[in-house]
Design a protein around this motif. Structure first.
Motif, PDB file in Angstrom:
ATOM      1  N   LEU A  73      10.524  15.499   5.162  1.00  0.00           N
ATOM      2  CA  LEU A  73       9.556  14.958   6.108  1.00  0.00           C
ATOM      3  C   LEU A  73       8.303  15.797   5.933  1.00  0.00           C
ATOM      4  CD1 LEU A  73      11.991  14.304   9.032  1.00  0.00           C
ATOM      5  CD2 LEU A  73      10.829  12.617   7.643  1.00  0.00           C
ATOM      6  N   ASP A  74       7.309  15.192   5.315  1.00  0.00           N
ATOM      7  CA  ASP A  74       6.146  15.920   4.822  1.00  0.00           C
ATOM      8  C   ASP A  74       4.896  15.087   5.080  1.00  0.00           C
ATOM      9  OD1 ASP A  74       4.213  16.485   2.355  1.00  0.00           O
ATOM     10  OD2 ASP A  74       5.507  18.230   2.553  1.00  0.00           O
ATOM     11  N   ASP A  75       3.829  15.728   5.512  1.00  0.00           N
ATOM     12  CA  ASP A  75       2.612  14.969   5.836  1.00  0.00           C
ATOM     13  C   ASP A  75       2.002  14.273   4.618  1.00  0.00           C
ATOM     14  OD1 ASP A  75       1.690  17.333   4.663  1.00  0.00           O
ATOM     15  OD2 ASP A  75       0.177  17.726   6.189  1.00  0.00           O
ATOM     16  N   LYS A  76       2.390  14.670   3.416  1.00  0.00           N
ATOM     17  CA  LYS A  76       1.886  14.025   2.200  1.00  0.00           C
ATOM     18  C   LYS A  76       2.868  12.978   1.668  1.00  0.00           C
ATOM     19  CE  LYS A  76      -0.482  18.274   1.196  1.00  0.00           C
ATOM     20  NZ  LYS A  76       0.026  18.868   2.418  1.00  0.00           N
ATOM     21  N   GLY A  77       3.896  12.687   2.450  1.00  0.00           N
ATOM     22  CA  GLY A  77       4.906  11.720   2.023  1.00  0.00           C
ATOM     23  C   GLY A  77       4.472  10.288   2.230  1.00  0.00           C
ATOM     24  N   LYS A  78       5.340   9.378   1.827  1.00  0.00           N
ATOM     25  CA  LYS A  78       5.085   7.937   1.960  1.00  0.00           C
ATOM     26  C   LYS A  78       5.291   7.513   3.412  1.00  0.00           C
ATOM     27  CE  LYS A  78       6.283   3.469  -0.051  1.00  0.00           C
ATOM     28  NZ  LYS A  78       5.045   2.906   0.391  1.00  0.00           N
ATOM     29  N   GLN A  79       4.367   6.698   3.901  1.00  0.00           N
ATOM     30  CA  GLN A  79       4.482   6.162   5.252  1.00  0.00           C
ATOM     31  C   GLN A  79       5.041   4.746   5.195  1.00  0.00           C
ATOM     32  OE1 GLN A  79       0.953   6.512   7.620  1.00  0.00           O
ATOM     33  NE2 GLN A  79       0.671   8.652   7.122  1.00  0.00           N
ATOM     34  N   HIS A  80       5.857   4.416   6.181  1.00  0.00           N
ATOM     35  CA  HIS A  80       6.469   3.093   6.286  1.00  0.00           C
ATOM     36  C   HIS A  80       6.258   2.546   7.689  1.00  0.00           C
ATOM     37  CE1 HIS A  80       8.872   3.458   2.574  1.00  0.00           C
ATOM     38  NE2 HIS A  80       9.173   4.680   2.952  1.00  0.00           N
ATOM     39  N   THR A  81       6.238   1.220   7.791  1.00  0.00           N
ATOM     40  CA  THR A  81       6.405   0.617   9.107  1.00  0.00           C
ATOM     41  C   THR A  81       7.892   0.752   9.446  1.00  0.00           C
ATOM     42  OG1 THR A  81       6.962  -1.576   8.236  1.00  0.00           O
ATOM     43  CG2 THR A  81       4.598  -1.109   8.621  1.00  0.00           C
ATOM     44  N   SER A  82       8.261   0.447  10.670  1.00  0.00           N
ATOM     45  CA  SER A  82       9.675   0.543  11.047  1.00  0.00           C
ATOM     46  C   SER A  82      10.530  -0.432  10.237  1.00  0.00           C
ATOM     47  CB  SER A  82       9.847   0.297  12.546  1.00  0.00           C
ATOM     48  OG  SER A  82       9.241   1.347  13.268  1.00  0.00           O
ATOM     49  N   VAL A  83      10.015  -1.636   9.985  1.00  0.00           N
ATOM     50  CA  VAL A  83      10.766  -2.618   9.192  1.00  0.00           C
ATOM     51  C   VAL A  83      10.908  -2.120   7.745  1.00  0.00           C
ATOM     52  CG1 VAL A  83      10.746  -4.983   8.265  1.00  0.00           C
ATOM     53  CG2 VAL A  83      10.190  -4.569  10.676  1.00  0.00           C
ATOM     54  N   GLU A  84       9.834  -1.577   7.177  1.00  0.00           N
ATOM     55  CA  GLU A  84       9.913  -1.016   5.814  1.00  0.00           C
ATOM     56  C   GLU A  84      10.912   0.135   5.771  1.00  0.00           C
ATOM     57  OE1 GLU A  84       5.279  -1.933   4.463  1.00  0.00           O
ATOM     58  OE2 GLU A  84       5.819   0.039   5.236  1.00  0.00           O
ATOM     59  N   PHE A  85      10.920   0.959   6.817  1.00  0.00           N
ATOM     60  CA  PHE A  85      11.857   2.085   6.849  1.00  0.00           C
ATOM     61  C   PHE A  85      13.295   1.577   6.923  1.00  0.00           C
ATOM     62  CE2 PHE A  85      14.052   5.610   9.203  1.00  0.00           C
ATOM     63  CZ  PHE A  85      14.027   6.527   8.157  1.00  0.00           C
ATOM     64  N   SER A  86      13.538   0.503   7.660  1.00  0.00           N
ATOM     65  CA  SER A  86      14.896  -0.050   7.717  1.00  0.00           C
ATOM     66  C   SER A  86      15.329  -0.517   6.324  1.00  0.00           C
ATOM     67  CB  SER A  86      14.999  -1.179   8.739  1.00  0.00           C
ATOM     68  OG  SER A  86      14.358  -2.356   8.294  1.00  0.00           O
ATOM     69  N   LYS A  87      14.403  -1.119   5.576  1.00  0.00           N
ATOM     70  CA  LYS A  87      14.712  -1.559   4.205  1.00  0.00           C
ATOM     71  C   LYS A  87      14.958  -0.355   3.299  1.00  0.00           C
ATOM     72  CE  LYS A  87      12.188  -5.881   4.634  1.00  0.00           C
ATOM     73  NZ  LYS A  87      10.934  -6.579   4.359  1.00  0.00           N
ATOM     74  N   TYR A  88      14.209   0.718   3.528  1.00  0.00           N
ATOM     75  CA  TYR A  88      14.400   1.981   2.793  1.00  0.00           C
ATOM     76  C   TYR A  88      15.824   2.503   3.027  1.00  0.00           C
ATOM     77  CZ  TYR A  88      13.743   7.014   1.828  1.00  0.00           C
ATOM     78  OH  TYR A  88      13.866   8.310   1.370  1.00  0.00           O
ATOM     79  N   LEU A  89      16.255   2.500   4.293  1.00  0.00           N
ATOM     80  CA  LEU A  89      17.617   2.950   4.620  1.00  0.00           C
ATOM     81  C   LEU A  89      18.661   2.057   3.944  1.00  0.00           C
ATOM     82  CD1 LEU A  89      17.232   3.778   8.427  1.00  0.00           C
ATOM     83  CD2 LEU A  89      17.542   5.420   6.559  1.00  0.00           C
ATOM     84  N   GLN A  90      18.422   0.747   3.974  1.00  0.00           N
ATOM     85  CA  GLN A  90      19.361  -0.185   3.338  1.00  0.00           C
ATOM     86  C   GLN A  90      19.462   0.081   1.842  1.00  0.00           C
ATOM     87  OE1 GLN A  90      21.259  -2.921   4.986  1.00  0.00           O
ATOM     88  NE2 GLN A  90      22.306  -2.289   3.131  1.00  0.00           N
ATOM     89  N   LYS A  91      18.319   0.332   1.204  1.00  0.00           N
ATOM     90  CA  LYS A  91      18.313   0.640  -0.229  1.00  0.00           C
ATOM     91  C   LYS A  91      19.123   1.905  -0.528  1.00  0.00           C
ATOM     92  CE  LYS A  91      14.688   0.584  -3.339  1.00  0.00           C
ATOM     93  NZ  LYS A  91      13.270   0.647  -3.688  1.00  0.00           N
ATOM     94  N   LYS A  92      18.952   2.908   0.326  1.00  0.00           N
ATOM     95  CA  LYS A  92      19.697   4.159   0.142  1.00  0.00           C
ATOM     96  C   LYS A  92      21.198   3.895   0.265  1.00  0.00           C
ATOM     97  CE  LYS A  92      16.262   6.982  -0.480  1.00  0.00           C
ATOM     98  NZ  LYS A  92      16.015   7.449  -1.837  1.00  0.00           N
TER      99      LYS A  92
END
Length: 157
Positions: A73-92
């Motif tokens: 969790l880093d200020d220079k990391g990729k930002q997601h909307t909540s829906v994008e983050f849910s897709k990120y979790l699903q991909k993982k």
């Protein structure tokens, strides 16, 4: 998949801790989730920023298994909307990893060794928040992500 959140130093705000506990409890219904606290380093007054990052980095890396996927969790990391983050979790989850380890670093960020070991960086905002608040925000977003994946009424678009 299991999700582990690693954080440096305990949460001394009782109200924040109650909210973190609430979302951790809710998460039990969706995923194995663990919040592990790495105790603050003693005598930091005697250390430079770089030395403190190095010591914290050693403690973080010591908590990892060889098969863990490390995301900072880093200020220079990729930002997601909540829906994008849910897709990120699903991909993982679909990728077959055993454990996703999200890490909140100390006040000066991460050592080079931790950056080199990381497989990704996430940012919750361009704003700066206290490390204690970030714990609540990421636990709530993981919970929100799972409710989105299950089409539950928690999240509203």
């Amino acid at each position: 998949m299991k999700i582990k959140l690693l954080a440096i130093g305990k949460t001394d705000n009782k109200q924040l801790q109650q909210l973190i506990d609430e979302y951790q409890n809710r998460l039990k219904h969706y995923v194995k989730f663990e919040l592990e606290i790495i105790p603050d380093i003693k005598n930091v007054k005697n250390l430079s920023e770089a030395q403190q990052k190095e010591k914290e980095g050693e403690l973080i890396l010591a908590k990892l298994q060889a098969t863990d996927q490390l995301v900072l969790l880093d200020d220079k990391g990729k930002q997601h909307t909540s829906v994008e983050f849910s897709k990120y979790l699903q991909k993982k989850m679909n990728s077959g990893i055993k454990q996703l380890v999200l890490v909140i670093g100390g006040p000066y960020g991460f050592s080079d060794a931790v950056y080199n070991k990381a497989q990704g960086k996430l940012s919750l905002s361009k704003m700066t928040f206290s490390h204690q608040m970030i714990r609540l925000f990421i636990v709530e977003q993981v919970y929100r992500g799972f409710t989105i994946l299950r089409n539950e009424p928690y999240h509203h678009e």
